[in-house]
Write a protein that holds these residues in place. Structure first.
Motif, mmCIF file in Angstrom:
data_model
loop_
_atom_site.group_PDB
_atom_site.id
_atom_site.type_symbol
_atom_site.label_atom_id
_atom_site.label_comp_id
_atom_site.label_asym_id
_atom_site.label_seq_id
_atom_site.Cartn_x
_atom_site.Cartn_y
_atom_site.Cartn_z
ATOM 1 N N ASP A 66 -21.960 -12.547 43.521
ATOM 2 C CA ASP A 66 -22.367 -13.820 44.128
ATOM 3 C C ASP A 66 -22.646 -14.826 43.011
ATOM 4 O O ASP A 66 -23.777 -14.998 42.564
ATOM 5 C CB ASP A 66 -23.600 -13.613 45.001
ATOM 6 N N VAL A 67 -21.598 -15.488 42.556
ATOM 7 C CA VAL A 67 -21.689 -16.456 41.455
ATOM 8 C C VAL A 67 -21.717 -17.863 42.043
ATOM 9 O O VAL A 67 -20.892 -18.192 42.901
ATOM 10 C CB VAL A 67 -20.488 -16.298 40.498
ATOM 11 N N LYS A 92 -25.096 -20.736 34.943
ATOM 12 C CA LYS A 92 -26.006 -20.823 36.086
ATOM 13 C C LYS A 92 -26.307 -19.435 36.645
ATOM 14 O O LYS A 92 -27.448 -19.130 37.014
ATOM 15 C CB LYS A 92 -25.373 -21.709 37.166
ATOM 16 N N PHE A 93 -25.304 -18.582 36.718
ATOM 17 C CA PHE A 93 -25.477 -17.207 37.205
ATOM 18 C C PHE A 93 -26.534 -16.472 36.379
ATOM 19 O O PHE A 93 -27.309 -15.672 36.909
ATOM 20 C CB PHE A 93 -24.143 -16.467 37.141
ATOM 21 N N HIS A 94 -26.562 -16.765 35.078
ATOM 22 C CA HIS A 94 -27.504 -16.101 34.184
ATOM 23 C C HIS A 94 -28.832 -16.855 34.060
ATOM 24 O O HIS A 94 -29.663 -16.497 33.215
ATOM 25 C CB HIS A 94 -26.874 -15.930 32.806
ATOM 26 N N THR A 212 -14.952 -13.065 39.617
ATOM 27 C CA THR A 212 -16.182 -12.637 40.283
ATOM 28 C C THR A 212 -16.066 -11.240 40.887
ATOM 29 O O THR A 212 -17.072 -10.689 41.349
ATOM 30 C CB THR A 212 -16.562 -13.624 41.401
ATOM 31 N N ASN A 222 -14.014 -17.488 41.410
ATOM 32 C CA ASN A 222 -14.549 -18.793 41.788
ATOM 33 C C ASN A 222 -13.647 -19.834 41.128
ATOM 34 O O ASN A 222 -13.551 -19.906 39.902
ATOM 35 C CB ASN A 222 -15.988 -18.961 41.306
ATOM 36 N N LYS A 228 -14.670 -20.281 46.650
ATOM 37 C CA LYS A 228 -15.566 -19.214 46.205
ATOM 38 C C LYS A 228 -14.978 -17.852 46.566
ATOM 39 O O LYS A 228 -14.536 -17.637 47.695
ATOM 40 C CB LYS A 228 -16.943 -19.376 46.855
#
Length: 251
Positions: A66-67, A92-94, A212, A222, A228
């Motif tokens: 879920d990125v 942002k994912f991290h 992803t 993505n 997505k």
């Protein structure tokens, strides 16, 4: 005379005991040192063995992460900004608070047309106008440099690694930035550009996305064009990725 003999015997026995005691004392002094030395070595050996035996969990056959999705055409748009937009998704994912336009301002840039027949080199920076065009794009080197401004040594350049290394990162829960083609399949529309660093092959069909997930037959991405977890043919994707120089970056 007898008393004198007894005294000699007593002195001789005392001396023997004293010498015997010294030998025992010397042995007792050395013995703890030997034990301590072994105590120092054994834990280290156990630690090394433990590290060698440590294994990562097996990769799942199917995974989709879920990125967060960033859209390059969302205002303020980046018409040619797929690379920084995809990097923004990974950061942002991290947990890094960043957006595509901030990254666009920070990425190194080079002109599209330098003069005397020379073109910009995407290995040196983003080529051309990212916001409105004309422009080409940027390769993994400047993207790695930009990512390290946020994540430092956590940034991993997987470029020129086999695609199995990319899938290994994804399988362990880490999305991967890649350079691909707009059709997600190999293309034959390459040009030769003379740059200040030498002649290179480029295509305006260049695109950048975030991997992803995967399954047996598909790669999930993505796409900064606004999709997505888009499902794509795995074989075509890998071939196109290799055609574009096997470029990949992760954290």
């Amino acid at each position: 005379m007898k008393n004198y003999t007894k005294e000699i015997l007593l002195v001789f026995m005392s001396a023997s005991l004293l010498l015997s005691g010294c030998s025992a004392l010397d042995f007792n002094i050395l013995k703890p040192k030997e034990i301590d030395a072994q105590a120092d070595i054994i834990p280290v050996k156990k630690k090394v063995i433990a590290l060698k035996e440590k294994k990562l969990p097996p990769l799942p056959d199917h995974i989709i992460l879920d990125v967060p999705l960033f859209k390059q055409m969302e205002a303020p748009r980046l018409y040619n900004g797929c690379e920084v937009t995809s990097l923004g998704m990974i950061l942002k994912f991290h947990g890094y608070q960043v957006n595509k336009n901030e990254l666009a301002r920070k990425i190194k840039r080079v002109p599209l047309n330098i003069g005397q027949g020379l073109k910009g080199n995407p290995n040196e920076g983003f080529v051309g106008n990212m916001e409105n065009g004309p422009g080409l794009g940027v390769y993994h080197g400047p993207i790695v440099d930009l990512a390290r401004q946020y994540a430092g040594d956590k940034v991993i350049d997987l470029t020129n690694k086999p695609f199995s290394s990319v899938l290994e990162k994804v399988g362990h829960g880490f999305p991967v930035w890649v350079i691909i083609t707009t059709s997600f399949a190999p293309v034959n529309v390459f040009q030769s550009w003379k740059t200040p660093q030498g002649t290179i092959k480029i295509t305006f069909s260049q695109h950048s996305v975030v991997i992803t997930g995967y399954d047996k037959d598909h790669i999930y991405i993505n796409d900064p064009y606004g999709f997505k977890n888009r499902k794509l043919d795995r074989e075509n994707f890998i071939n196109a990725w290799e055609q574009m120089g096997s470029q990949a970056v992760s954290l």
